[in-house]
Scaffold this motif. Structure first.
Motif, PDB file in Angstrom:
ATOM      1  N   PRO A  74      -9.996   9.775  -6.113  1.00 16.04           N
ATOM      2  CA  PRO A  74     -11.390   9.430  -6.410  1.00 16.04           C
ATOM      3  C   PRO A  74     -11.563   8.450  -7.554  1.00 16.04           C
ATOM      4  O   PRO A  74     -12.553   7.712  -7.581  1.00 16.04           O
ATOM      5  N   LYS A  75     -10.629   8.395  -8.505  1.00 16.01           N
ATOM      6  CA  LYS A  75     -10.801   7.467  -9.627  1.00 16.01           C
ATOM      7  C   LYS A  75     -10.495   6.033  -9.224  1.00 16.01           C
ATOM      8  O   LYS A  75     -11.205   5.105  -9.616  1.00 16.01           O
ATOM      9  N   LEU A  76      -9.440   5.833  -8.453  1.00 20.74           N
ATOM     10  CA  LEU A  76      -9.128   4.494  -7.958  1.00 20.74           C
ATOM     11  C   LEU A  76      -9.799   4.210  -6.621  1.00 20.74           C
ATOM     12  O   LEU A  76      -9.676   3.098  -6.094  1.00 20.74           O
ATOM     13  N   ALA A  77     -10.501   5.206  -6.086  1.00 21.10           N
ATOM     14  CA  ALA A  77     -11.148   5.084  -4.777  1.00 21.10           C
ATOM     15  C   ALA A  77     -10.150   4.577  -3.738  1.00 21.10           C
ATOM     16  O   ALA A  77     -10.460   3.708  -2.919  1.00 21.10           O
ATOM     17  N   GLN A  78      -8.935   5.133  -3.772  1.00 22.01           N
ATOM     18  CA  GLN A  78      -7.831   4.655  -2.945  1.00 22.01           C
ATOM     19  C   GLN A  78      -7.489   5.674  -1.864  1.00 22.01           C
ATOM     20  O   GLN A  78      -7.477   6.885  -2.105  1.00 22.01           O
ATOM     21  N   TYR A  79      -7.235   5.160  -0.658  1.00 24.10           N
ATOM     22  CA  TYR A  79      -6.818   6.001   0.466  1.00 24.10           C
ATOM     23  C   TYR A  79      -5.362   5.699   0.812  1.00 24.10           C
ATOM     24  O   TYR A  79      -4.988   4.542   1.044  1.00 24.10           O
ATOM     25  N   ALA A  80      -4.546   6.738   0.849  1.00 23.96           N
ATOM     26  CA  ALA A  80      -3.219   6.659   1.446  1.00 23.96           C
ATOM     27  C   ALA A  80      -3.254   7.488   2.730  1.00 23.96           C
ATOM     28  O   ALA A  80      -4.155   8.319   2.925  1.00 23.96           O
ATOM     29  N   TYR A  81      -2.277   7.265   3.600  1.00 17.87           N
ATOM     30  CA  TYR A  81      -2.286   7.934   4.897  1.00 17.87           C
ATOM     31  C   TYR A  81      -0.929   8.556   5.192  1.00 17.87           C
ATOM     32  O   TYR A  81       0.112   7.894   5.052  1.00 17.87           O
ATOM     33  N   LEU A  82      -0.961   9.826   5.564  1.00 14.38           N
ATOM     34  CA  LEU A  82       0.218  10.526   6.078  1.00 14.38           C
ATOM     35  C   LEU A  82       0.018  10.675   7.582  1.00 14.38           C
ATOM     36  O   LEU A  82      -0.936  11.329   8.027  1.00 14.38           O
ATOM     37  N   ILE A  83       0.888  10.048   8.357  1.00 16.40           N
ATOM     38  CA  ILE A  83       0.784  10.084   9.819  1.00 16.40           C
ATOM     39  C   ILE A  83       2.105  10.628  10.353  1.00 16.40           C
ATOM     40  O   ILE A  83       3.174  10.077  10.068  1.00 16.40           O
ATOM     41  N   ALA A 127       7.409  11.779   9.725  1.00 16.73           N
ATOM     42  CA  ALA A 127       6.147  11.262   9.213  1.00 16.73           C
ATOM     43  C   ALA A 127       6.370   9.997   8.407  1.00 16.73           C
ATOM     44  O   ALA A 127       7.455   9.745   7.883  1.00 16.73           O
ATOM     45  N   ILE A 128       5.298   9.227   8.303  1.00 19.89           N
ATOM     46  CA  ILE A 128       5.267   8.025   7.477  1.00 19.89           C
ATOM     47  C   ILE A 128       4.091   8.132   6.519  1.00 19.89           C
ATOM     48  O   ILE A 128       3.074   8.747   6.838  1.00 19.89           O
ATOM     49  N   VAL A 129       4.243   7.555   5.333  1.00 17.60           N
ATOM     50  CA  VAL A 129       3.129   7.403   4.405  1.00 17.60           C
ATOM     51  C   VAL A 129       2.825   5.917   4.281  1.00 17.60           C
ATOM     52  O   VAL A 129       3.739   5.107   4.076  1.00 17.60           O
ATOM     53  N   ILE A 130       1.564   5.568   4.419  1.00 19.97           N
ATOM     54  CA  ILE A 130       1.132   4.181   4.276  1.00 19.97           C
ATOM     55  C   ILE A 130       0.358   4.043   2.970  1.00 19.97           C
ATOM     56  O   ILE A 130      -0.564   4.813   2.690  1.00 19.97           O
ATOM     57  N   ASP A 131       0.763   3.087   2.162  1.00 25.03           N
ATOM     58  CA  ASP A 131       0.140   2.769   0.869  1.00 25.03           C
ATOM     59  C   ASP A 131       0.119   3.956  -0.095  1.00 25.03           C
ATOM     60  O   ASP A 131      -0.922   4.355  -0.620  1.00 25.03           O
ATOM     61  N   PRO A 132       1.294   4.538  -0.374  1.00 19.55           N
ATOM     62  CA  PRO A 132       1.340   5.658  -1.311  1.00 19.55           C
ATOM     63  C   PRO A 132       1.185   5.211  -2.759  1.00 19.55           C
ATOM     64  O   PRO A 132       1.569   4.094  -3.136  1.00 19.55           O
TER      65      PRO A 132
END
Length: 484
Positions: free
Chosen positions: A9-18, A26-31
């Protein structure tokens, strides 16, 4: 297919675990850099992180790609599209890592899930999106697209950061024109595709990002305000996308360089020690650390704080404040913070490269220190009624620390504009022989700015008031910023 969006929430950043639920891969995108959060989530879901991908070389946080490659041997999927422009992931080219450099149209699989790279330059030259198709579920067409900092909900990634943040001159307009071509390509995608962006509301990577965590291509085609000018042609789009962009935080240039050349390995999180009154007194007298005071009560800080302390309240702007006003990420930091907030504050700081978090003292310890005669400083607080009375005196200057676009829309006549996100760069425009009346809109940004300027030796008075009050009682003019 398992899909999880992880929000900072502070950086308003989304990472994705797919993850593929059949193969448990699994892969993580933009960790982010503190990768234990993803490893813990994967374990809870019964998955193994075997790969990590980046959409681009980030400016607003340190990537966790290298950390995951070192920690669990994750395969890397990185862009090869920025090589000609000097924006390739140089750190991954030393033969130490299992890495695939992707170009437009390249595909790879994690279990039975297919990822197709789509080159979408503009925000950065190397930017990739990823079309995601659940082959294991029988799909022959993608379900959605991970858009990184290309398309947000209601906005587009800004194309000016290489110039405004990394200080590479002449990049804004060419990048905006490349972004226009990427937009034309986005408009050709099917409406049903889900859009999974890299940021939400509060990020400085765009002008007006929405707070909704995901969208669809069709919805963005209809209602994304930054996409609309593309229908009027390239020149109209370029003018619209470059206008009104906020000044990026000072730390962005460091993030770009680290993420390109190699993020220092983190390993364990820093564990700052808790200070006693005597230990706090010793550090104050030594004068070798920067104190970061995170108390939420602005008035309490202005009334009494440690000499030279930076005011960075522990709220959604904490990262931005520290990253904007502590120019050297090797500066040893000591926090004034509650016990229960220490770990999260440490995470917030290491995500933007501040690893030297030496110690902390609680607000209660600070009060005891003051009560026992410890050194203290204060900053006078005034209202906009005081500004009206004082602003034309020869030894006074009004300092407006809002963004330039806010200043241009309406400001106090004669006020000097210096956005707090880049204040250390603007010191040469701020007079030291005059008392500064420091203001913003509601006092949040100017409180941090006032503390920074006081630590630099300026005479400062903090305007603890709403600018709307001034607009009712004093003259306002519009136009370009003035300098001292």
């Amino acid at each position: 297919m398992l899909f999880r969006q992880i929000f900072d929430p502070k950086l308003a950043q989304y990472a994705y675990l797919i993850g593929c639920q059949q193969t448990k891969e699994a892969i993580v995108i933009d960790p982010e850099r503190d990768v234990d959060q993803y490893l813990r989530l994967a374990e809870e879901e019964g998955l193994r992180i075997v790969a990590v991908a980046e959409t681009h070389i980030h400016a607003d946080f340190l990537s966790g790609a290298r950390e995951l490659a070192e920690r669990v041997g994750a395969r890397l999927y990185l862009s090869a599209e920025g090589e000609a422009d000097g924006w390739a992931s140089n750190w991954a080219r030393n033969g130490r890592y299992d890495v695939t450099f992707l170009r437009d149209g390249d595909t790879f699989r994690i279990g039975n899930i297919e990822f197709r790279a789509v080159h979408t330059p503009g925000h950065t030259p190397e930017h990739l999106c990823y079309l995601v198709t659940d082959r294991g579920g029988g799909a022959t067409e993608p379900m959605g697209i991970v858009t990184g900092d290309f398309v947000f909900v209601g906005d587009l990634g800004r194309p000016d950061l290489l110039e405004s943040a990394a200080r590479i001159s002449g990049m804004k307009e060419p990048s905006a024109r490349r972004l226009y071509q990427s937009v034309l390509r986005f408009l050709e995608l099917p409406d049903y595709l889900q859009v999974w962006p890299g940021h939400g509301a509060g990020s400085a990577c765009g002008k007006a990002l929405g707070a909704v965590p995901e969208s669809t291509v069709g919805y963005e085609k209809r209602f994304n305000a930054s996409l609309a000018p593309a229908r009027e042609g390239e020149d109209a789009f370029v003018q619209a996308i470059l206008s009104g962009q906020p000044e990026p935080p000072l730390y962005y240039a460091r993030m770009k360089a680290y993420n390109r050349d190699g993020v220092p390995l983190l390993g364990r999180l820093p564990a700052p020690r808790r200070l006693s009154v005597a230990e706090l007194d010793r550090l104050v007298k030594q004068g070798e650390v920067t104190f970061v005071d995170t108390r939420l009560d602005r008035a309490a800080f202005m009334l009494a704080h440690l000499p030279g302390a930076l005011y960075a309240p522990f709220n959604k702007s904490f990262n931005t404040t520290v990253g904007s006003l502590v120019a050297d990420d090797q500066t040893p930091l000591v926090l004034i913070i509650d016990d229960e907030d220490v770990e999260q504050a440490v995470r917030d700081l290491v995500r933007i490269g501040y690893d030297r978090i030496e110690a902390y003292a609680t607000p209660e310890t600070l009060v005891r220190y003051f009560n026992e005669g410890g050194a203290r400083a204060s900053i006078p607080m005034i209202t906009f009624e005081d500004v009206v009375r004082l602003r034309e005196q020869p030894d006074v200057a009004v300092l407006d620390v809002r963004y330039a676009s806010e200043y241009e829309a309406g400001h106090i006549p004669g006020a000097i504009n210096a956005s707090y996100t880049r204040l250390p760069e603007y010191l040469d425009r701020i007079p030291k022989n005059r008392t500064l009346l420091v203001h913003c809109v509601t006092g949040g940004r100017s409180a941090a700015a006032a503390s920074f300027l006081a630590a630099q030796g300026y005479r400062v008075q903090y305007v603890a008031d709403d600018f709307a009050t001034y607009q009712q009682i004093g003259p306002v003019e519009s136009g370009q910023p003035v300098t001292a």
